[in-house]
Every structure is written in C-alpha cells, then in structure tokens.
Design a protein around this motif. Structure first.
Motif, PDB file in Angstrom:
ATOM      1  N   THR A 101      20.969  14.249  57.099  1.00 45.04           N
ATOM      2  CA  THR A 101      20.675  14.362  58.633  1.00 45.04           C
ATOM      3  C   THR A 101      19.744  13.406  58.786  1.00 45.04           C
ATOM      4  OG1 THR A 101      19.048  15.919  57.974  1.00 45.04           O
ATOM      5  CG2 THR A 101      21.300  16.728  58.568  1.00 45.04           C
ATOM      6  N   PRO A 102      19.745  13.078  60.331  1.00 46.41           N
ATOM      7  CA  PRO A 102      18.719  11.922  60.834  1.00 46.41           C
ATOM      8  C   PRO A 102      17.152  12.693  60.912  1.00 46.41           C
ATOM      9  CG  PRO A 102      20.196  12.631  62.712  1.00 46.41           C
ATOM     10  CD  PRO A 102      20.806  13.532  61.290  1.00 46.41           C
ATOM     11  N   VAL A 103      16.362  11.871  60.613  1.00 44.84           N
ATOM     12  CA  VAL A 103      15.090  12.387  60.818  1.00 44.84           C
ATOM     13  C   VAL A 103      14.518  11.598  62.303  1.00 44.84           C
ATOM     14  CG1 VAL A 103      12.657  12.178  60.386  1.00 44.84           C
ATOM     15  CG2 VAL A 103      14.420  12.415  58.542  1.00 44.84           C
ATOM     16  N   ASN A 104      15.070  10.551  62.523  1.00 43.65           N
ATOM     17  CA  ASN A 104      14.646   9.759  63.700  1.00 43.65           C
ATOM     18  C   ASN A 104      15.583   8.529  63.840  1.00 43.65           C
ATOM     19  OD1 ASN A 104      12.662   9.053  66.021  1.00 43.65           O
ATOM     20  ND2 ASN A 104      12.802   7.068  65.015  1.00 43.65           N
ATOM     21  N   ILE A 105      16.155   8.410  64.968  1.00 43.65           N
ATOM     22  CA  ILE A 105      17.118   7.456  65.491  1.00 43.65           C
ATOM     23  C   ILE A 105      16.393   6.623  66.469  1.00 43.65           C
ATOM     24  CG2 ILE A 105      19.576   6.668  66.379  1.00 43.65           C
ATOM     25  CD1 ILE A 105      19.705   8.337  63.589  1.00 43.65           C
ATOM     26  N   GLY A 106      15.972   5.385  65.955  1.00 38.27           N
ATOM     27  CA  GLY A 106      15.527   4.548  67.022  1.00 38.27           C
ATOM     28  C   GLY A 106      16.437   3.336  67.139  1.00 38.27           C
ATOM     29  N   ARG A 107      16.057   2.354  67.978  1.00 37.82           N
ATOM     30  CA  ARG A 107      16.649   0.852  68.078  1.00 37.82           C
ATOM     31  C   ARG A 107      16.921  -0.008  67.093  1.00 37.82           C
ATOM     32  NH1 ARG A 107      15.967  -4.104  69.885  1.00 37.82           N
ATOM     33  NH2 ARG A 107      13.698  -3.387  70.342  1.00 37.82           N
ATOM     34  N   THR A 114      18.267  13.131  52.840  1.00 41.87           N
ATOM     35  CA  THR A 114      19.436  13.666  52.185  1.00 41.87           C
ATOM     36  C   THR A 114      18.834  14.747  51.245  1.00 41.87           C
ATOM     37  OG1 THR A 114      20.522  11.484  52.325  1.00 41.87           O
ATOM     38  CG2 THR A 114      21.225  13.158  50.525  1.00 41.87           C
ATOM     39  N   ASP A 115      19.260  15.799  51.336  1.00 41.00           N
ATOM     40  CA  ASP A 115      19.273  17.090  50.260  1.00 41.00           C
ATOM     41  C   ASP A 115      20.334  17.181  49.448  1.00 41.00           C
ATOM     42  OD1 ASP A 115      16.712  17.667  51.477  1.00 41.00           O
ATOM     43  OD2 ASP A 115      18.040  19.172  52.889  1.00 41.00           O
ATOM     44  N   ILE A 116      20.020  16.989  48.027  1.00 38.20           N
ATOM     45  CA  ILE A 116      21.065  17.061  47.193  1.00 38.20           C
ATOM     46  C   ILE A 116      21.076  18.327  46.386  1.00 38.20           C
ATOM     47  CG2 ILE A 116      22.037  16.008  44.889  1.00 38.20           C
ATOM     48  CD1 ILE A 116      21.150  13.270  46.200  1.00 38.20           C
ATOM     49  N   PHE A 117      22.110  19.036  46.215  1.00 38.36           N
ATOM     50  CA  PHE A 117      22.114  20.263  45.514  1.00 38.36           C
ATOM     51  C   PHE A 117      23.292  20.507  44.273  1.00 38.36           C
ATOM     52  CE2 PHE A 117      21.472  20.913  50.080  1.00 38.36           C
ATOM     53  CZ  PHE A 117      20.406  21.668  50.072  1.00 38.36           C
ATOM     54  N   ARG A 118      22.774  21.373  43.447  1.00 36.00           N
ATOM     55  CA  ARG A 118      23.412  21.707  42.310  1.00 36.00           C
ATOM     56  C   ARG A 118      24.629  22.603  42.731  1.00 36.00           C
ATOM     57  NH1 ARG A 118      19.388  23.514  37.511  1.00 36.00           N
ATOM     58  NH2 ARG A 118      19.964  25.583  38.481  1.00 36.00           N
ATOM     59  N   GLU A 119      25.540  22.885  42.100  1.00 35.21           N
ATOM     60  CA  GLU A 119      26.585  24.031  42.140  1.00 35.21           C
ATOM     61  C   GLU A 119      26.122  25.422  42.407  1.00 35.21           C
ATOM     62  OE1 GLU A 119      29.851  23.704  39.187  1.00 35.21           O
ATOM     63  OE2 GLU A 119      30.781  21.847  39.936  1.00 35.21           O
ATOM     64  N   ASP A 120      24.823  25.487  41.815  1.00 31.59           N
ATOM     65  CA  ASP A 120      24.188  26.940  42.037  1.00 31.59           C
ATOM     66  C   ASP A 120      23.759  27.010  43.304  1.00 31.59           C
ATOM     67  OD1 ASP A 120      21.941  25.904  41.753  1.00 31.59           O
ATOM     68  OD2 ASP A 120      21.650  26.869  39.686  1.00 31.59           O
ATOM     69  N   GLY A 121      23.826  26.001  44.285  1.00 34.15           N
ATOM     70  CA  GLY A 121      23.313  25.983  45.757  1.00 34.15           C
ATOM     71  C   GLY A 121      21.687  25.537  45.288  1.00 34.15           C
ATOM     72  N   LYS A 122      21.109  25.406  44.254  1.00 32.99           N
ATOM     73  CA  LYS A 122      19.631  25.224  44.241  1.00 32.99           C
ATOM     74  C   LYS A 122      19.527  23.506  44.563  1.00 32.99           C
ATOM     75  CE  LYS A 122      18.263  28.851  41.073  1.00 32.99           C
ATOM     76  NZ  LYS A 122      17.675  29.002  40.009  1.00 32.99           N
ATOM     77  N   LEU A 123      18.402  23.541  45.302  1.00 30.66           N
ATOM     78  CA  LEU A 123      18.165  21.909  45.591  1.00 30.66           C
ATOM     79  C   LEU A 123      17.500  21.081  44.299  1.00 30.66           C
ATOM     80  CD1 LEU A 123      17.785  19.958  48.274  1.00 30.66           C
ATOM     81  CD2 LEU A 123      15.159  21.134  48.198  1.00 30.66           C
ATOM     82  N   ALA A 124      18.327  20.159  44.084  1.00 37.82           N
ATOM     83  CA  ALA A 124      17.958  19.380  42.998  1.00 37.82           C
ATOM     84  C   ALA A 124      17.081  18.014  43.276  1.00 37.82           C
ATOM     85  CB  ALA A 124      19.505  18.693  42.268  1.00 37.82           C
ATOM     86  N   ALA A 125      17.336  17.709  44.740  1.00 38.69           N
ATOM     87  CA  ALA A 125      16.550  16.223  44.986  1.00 38.69           C
ATOM     88  C   ALA A 125      16.539  16.470  46.481  1.00 38.69           C
ATOM     89  CB  ALA A 125      17.254  14.976  44.479  1.00 38.69           C
ATOM     90  N   VAL A 126      15.492  15.688  46.854  1.00 34.44           N
ATOM     91  CA  VAL A 126      15.282  15.312  48.447  1.00 34.44           C
ATOM     92  C   VAL A 126      14.926  13.827  48.648  1.00 34.44           C
ATOM     93  CG1 VAL A 126      13.795  15.827  50.411  1.00 34.44           C
ATOM     94  CG2 VAL A 126      14.400  18.025  48.980  1.00 34.44           C
ATOM     95  N   VAL A 127      15.835  13.277  49.079  1.00 38.70           N
ATOM     96  CA  VAL A 127      15.710  11.775  49.482  1.00 38.70           C
ATOM     97  C   VAL A 127      15.221  11.541  50.921  1.00 38.70           C
ATOM     98  CG1 VAL A 127      16.590   9.462  49.099  1.00 38.70           C
ATOM     99  CG2 VAL A 127      17.128  11.353  47.456  1.00 38.70           C
ATOM    100  N   THR A 128      14.339  10.665  51.046  1.00 34.11           N
ATOM    101  CA  THR A 128      14.149  10.100  52.668  1.00 34.11           C
ATOM    102  C   THR A 128      14.194   8.577  52.478  1.00 34.11           C
ATOM    103  OG1 THR A 128      11.805  10.261  52.215  1.00 34.11           O
ATOM    104  CG2 THR A 128      12.735  12.148  53.316  1.00 34.11           C
ATOM    105  N   GLN A 129      14.636   8.177  53.374  1.00 28.61           N
ATOM    106  CA  GLN A 129      14.927   6.645  53.479  1.00 28.61           C
ATOM    107  C   GLN A 129      14.788   6.099  54.961  1.00 28.61           C
ATOM    108  OE1 GLN A 129      19.446   7.260  52.591  1.00 28.61           O
ATOM    109  NE2 GLN A 129      19.166   4.948  53.054  1.00 28.61           N
ATOM    110  N   THR A 130      14.495   4.811  55.043  1.00 26.44           N
ATOM    111  CA  THR A 130      14.270   4.407  56.304  1.00 26.44           C
ATOM    112  C   THR A 130      15.367   3.098  56.397  1.00 26.44           C
ATOM    113  OG1 THR A 130      11.953   4.588  56.545  1.00 26.44           O
ATOM    114  CG2 THR A 130      12.637   2.923  57.946  1.00 26.44           C
ATOM    115  N   GLN A 131      15.972   2.872  57.438  1.00 23.15           N
ATOM    116  CA  GLN A 131      16.937   1.891  57.537  1.00 23.15           C
ATOM    117  C   GLN A 131      16.590   1.020  58.817  1.00 23.15           C
ATOM    118  OE1 GLN A 131      19.311   2.940  54.535  1.00 23.15           O
ATOM    119  NE2 GLN A 131      20.355   1.398  56.126  1.00 23.15           N
ATOM    120  N   LEU A 132      16.480  -0.378  58.434  1.00 22.97           N
ATOM    121  CA  LEU A 132      16.521  -1.442  59.688  1.00 22.97           C
ATOM    122  C   LEU A 132      17.604  -1.707  59.889  1.00 22.97           C
ATOM    123  CD1 LEU A 132      14.300  -3.619  60.645  1.00 22.97           C
ATOM    124  CD2 LEU A 132      15.156  -5.128  58.684  1.00 22.97           C
ATOM    125  N   VAL A 133      17.474  -1.669  61.296  1.00 20.70           N
ATOM    126  CA  VAL A 133      18.785  -2.009  62.176  1.00 20.70           C
ATOM    127  C   VAL A 133      18.627  -3.474  62.710  1.00 20.70           C
ATOM    128  CG1 VAL A 133      20.574  -1.253  64.006  1.00 20.70           C
ATOM    129  CG2 VAL A 133      19.610   0.211  62.387  1.00 20.70           C
TER     130      VAL A 133
END
Length: 138
Positions: A101-107, A114-133
């Motif tokens: 999901t977006p945290v911020n959409i700028g110009r 990105t939340d990554i889950f296992r099959e049992d529904g438990k959260l396995a990792a949280v990734v935040t990233q910044t994209q240059l446009v």
C-alpha cells in the motif's frame, strides 16, 4: 489506468526477475497490490526458510509496480531506499503473501509499505521503500 484489477496484465508483463522468482500478482490497483510467492528450495537459506534477499526482492517488485501505476506517462522509477524488518521465517513449501500500500504518493518521490505474511496469517516481514520518480523530457 482504470481502477479494475490489473493482475493478469502484470503477470504477463512483469519484470524478468520477478517472473524468474515466480511472483504471481493476485490484485493490482493504484492503491493496493497483492501478490504471492511459493517458497521453493531455490528461494531458501539454511535451514529451508525464505531467504531475506528473496523477501526484499519480492517487496521491491511490488513497490515498483505501485509506483509505476501512480506515475505520469513517460516517467521512470527506481528504488532509492528500502528497509526490511524480518519478524518470522517462511518455510519451504509455503506461499508467501504480500500486501503493498502507498504511504505517500508525491510527484517525484513515492513511499510504499509491503507486509509479507506466512500461510498461517502471521506477519513475517515489513518492507518500506522509497521510489524516485523522474519525468522524461523530450
């Protein structure tokens, strides 16, 4: 772009690395992406859990697609920062599920989570990233 689910189009035209990894998009829209990755031996570290680099690559692809969907036509994007919190392992044979999901959409900068889950529904990792446009000038 319309607001319909574009998963089929992205599965056909995804980045070569994402295809090689086996990333399957299940929902693609400007404000939410979902994808899956079946954990195989080739994705694993010892002892047979999804490698951290594979988690990061999975999330990077997801955030890149989100950025692409929210850019002006003709613009390009690249990841300039990424941070991962590893919370639990995902064993071989399971399907890792990602929700982006977006945290911020700028110009010129976009931030994605990105939340990554296992099959049992438990959260396995949280990734935040910044994209240059960058808008390409004629």
């Amino acid at each position: 772009m319309t607001e319909k689910n574009l998963a089929g189009a992205f599965n056909e035209n995804n980045a070569p690395f994402a295809k090689m990894m086996g990333v399957k998009m299940t929902h693609v829209a400007k404000d939410r992406l979902e994808g899956e990755l079946v954990v195989t031996k080739d994705h694993c570290t010892v002892p047979d859990i999804l490698h951290g680099g594979a988690i990061m690559a999975f999330a990077d692809n997801m955030g890149g697609i989100g950025a692409f969907l929210n850019m002006q036509p003709g613009a390009m994007t690249t990841t300039i920062e990424s941070k991962t919190n590893f919370l639990r392992g995902i064993p071989i044979g399971q399907t890792a599920k990602a929700i982006t999901t977006p945290v911020n959409i700028g110009r010129t900068l976009q931030a994605w989570k990105t939340d990554i889950f296992r099959e049992d529904g438990k959260l396995a990792a949280v990734v935040t990233q910044t994209q240059l446009v960058k808008v390409q000038k004629d």
